[in-house]
Design an enzyme around this catalytic site. Structure first.
Site, mmCIF file in Angstrom:
data_model
loop_
_atom_site.group_PDB
_atom_site.id
_atom_site.type_symbol
_atom_site.label_atom_id
_atom_site.label_comp_id
_atom_site.label_asym_id
_atom_site.label_seq_id
_atom_site.Cartn_x
_atom_site.Cartn_y
_atom_site.Cartn_z
ATOM 1 N N LYS A 9 0.810 -1.216 0.000
ATOM 2 C CA LYS A 9 0.000 0.000 0.000
ATOM 3 C C LYS A 9 0.851 1.278 0.000
ATOM 4 O O LYS A 9 2.056 1.232 0.299
ATOM 5 C CB LYS A 9 -0.935 -0.024 1.213
ATOM 6 N N TYR A 49 -12.457 -2.684 -4.499
ATOM 7 C CA TYR A 49 -13.004 -2.794 -3.136
ATOM 8 C C TYR A 49 -14.538 -2.786 -3.138
ATOM 9 O O TYR A 49 -15.139 -2.446 -2.128
ATOM 10 C CB TYR A 49 -12.489 -1.650 -2.267
ATOM 11 N N ASN A 112 -2.359 0.033 6.510
ATOM 12 C CA ASN A 112 -1.877 -1.188 7.169
ATOM 13 C C ASN A 112 -0.863 -1.938 6.305
ATOM 14 O O ASN A 112 -0.708 -3.143 6.423
ATOM 15 C CB ASN A 112 -3.055 -2.080 7.596
ATOM 16 N N HIS A 115 -2.329 -5.341 1.449
ATOM 17 C CA HIS A 115 -3.599 -6.060 1.263
ATOM 18 C C HIS A 115 -3.249 -7.470 0.819
ATOM 19 O O HIS A 115 -2.275 -7.670 0.087
ATOM 20 C CB HIS A 115 -4.457 -5.394 0.173
ATOM 21 N N GLU A 126 -9.180 -11.179 -7.857
ATOM 22 C CA GLU A 126 -8.289 -10.023 -7.711
ATOM 23 C C GLU A 126 -7.115 -10.090 -8.691
ATOM 24 O O GLU A 126 -6.731 -9.075 -9.273
ATOM 25 C CB GLU A 126 -7.802 -9.941 -6.263
HETATM 26 P P1 CMP Z 1 -7.516 -4.579 3.001
HETATM 27 O O1 CMP Z 1 -6.928 -5.919 3.174
HETATM 28 O O2 CMP Z 1 -6.922 -3.682 1.979
HETATM 29 O O3 CMP Z 1 -9.095 -4.743 2.709
HETATM 30 C C1 CMP Z 1 -10.016 -3.726 3.011
HETATM 31 C C2 CMP Z 1 -9.389 -2.609 3.776
HETATM 32 O O4 CMP Z 1 -10.282 -1.716 4.410
HETATM 33 C C3 CMP Z 1 -8.574 -3.188 4.912
HETATM 34 O O5 CMP Z 1 -7.425 -3.827 4.417
HETATM 35 C C4 CMP Z 1 -8.312 -1.946 5.743
HETATM 36 O O6 CMP Z 1 -7.132 -1.258 5.337
HETATM 37 C C5 CMP Z 1 -9.508 -1.037 5.416
HETATM 38 N N1 CMP Z 1 -10.333 -0.726 6.574
HETATM 39 C C6 CMP Z 1 -10.525 0.499 7.062
HETATM 40 N N2 CMP Z 1 -11.343 0.465 8.134
HETATM 41 C C7 CMP Z 1 -11.642 -0.834 8.328
HETATM 42 C C8 CMP Z 1 -12.444 -1.519 9.286
HETATM 43 N N3 CMP Z 1 -13.083 -0.877 10.264
HETATM 44 N N4 CMP Z 1 -12.535 -2.862 9.190
HETATM 45 C C9 CMP Z 1 -11.893 -3.531 8.189
HETATM 46 N N5 CMP Z 1 -11.129 -2.916 7.257
HETATM 47 C C10 CMP Z 1 -10.996 -1.591 7.323
#
Ligand code: CMP
Length: 140
Positions: A9, A49, A112, A115, A126
């Site tokens: 990311k 998403y 974070n 992904h 994906e």
């Molecule tokens: P990712 O694996 O990219 O898939 C969806 C993303 O939504 C997740 O990682 C997080 O970075 C983001 N996200 C933000 N807020 C939340 C939340 N409350 N719960 C889950 N995912 C979240």
């Protein structure tokens, strides 16, 4: 052998830890079978998403994911989907185990660091969303 999809990311790219993140995958038995650096468009990110489109964090997530370049990858190896999830750690870096990518390089639930596909069905969707078959160089 299995394939999974991974994104490094924007926060990890801007922190210059792309190599370190890839090392985490390689050291734990995954191989990079495809990789490209792109600056995602809003439309492409919203489509990716789509399952989260009604969640309160959707707009902010799309904004973050389009804030700078990312690395899109196909990772492959034995049980690659589950292994990648173990290597990444919990979605929220605050809850992730020590030594996981999200604990090491994540800054918050949105930023974070990575992904990863949550199932083999998601991985298939994906990977097809971002890669042509000819761009994936499987060793298996
Ligand atoms: P990712 O694996 O990219 O898939 C969806 C993303 O939504 C997740 O990682 C997080 O970075 C983001 N996200 C933000 N807020 C939340 C939340 N409350 N719960 C889950 N995912 C979240």
């Amino acid at each position: 052998m299995e394939k999974t999809f991974s994104i490094i990311k924007p926060n990890a790219v801007s922190k210059n830890v792309v190599g370190k993140v890839i090392s985490c995958f390689e050291e734990k038995g995954l191989r990079v079978a495809a990789i490209k650096m792109v600056h995602l468009s809003r439309e492409k990110t919203e489509g990716f998403y789509i399952e989260h489109k009604d969640r309160p964090f959707f707009a902010s997530l799309v904004q973050f994911m389009t804030s700078g370049p990312v690395f899109l990858m196909c990772l492959e190896g034995e049980g690659a989907v589950a292994r990648n999830r173990e290597i990444m750690g919990a979605t929220d870096p605050a809850k992730a185990d020590a030594g996981t990518v999200r604990k090491l390089f994540g800054e918050g639930i949105e930023a974070n660091a990575v992904h990863g596909s949550d199932s083999s069905q998601s991985a298939e969707r994906e990977l097809a969303y971002f890669f042509e078959k000819s761009e994936i160089h499987s060793r298996f």
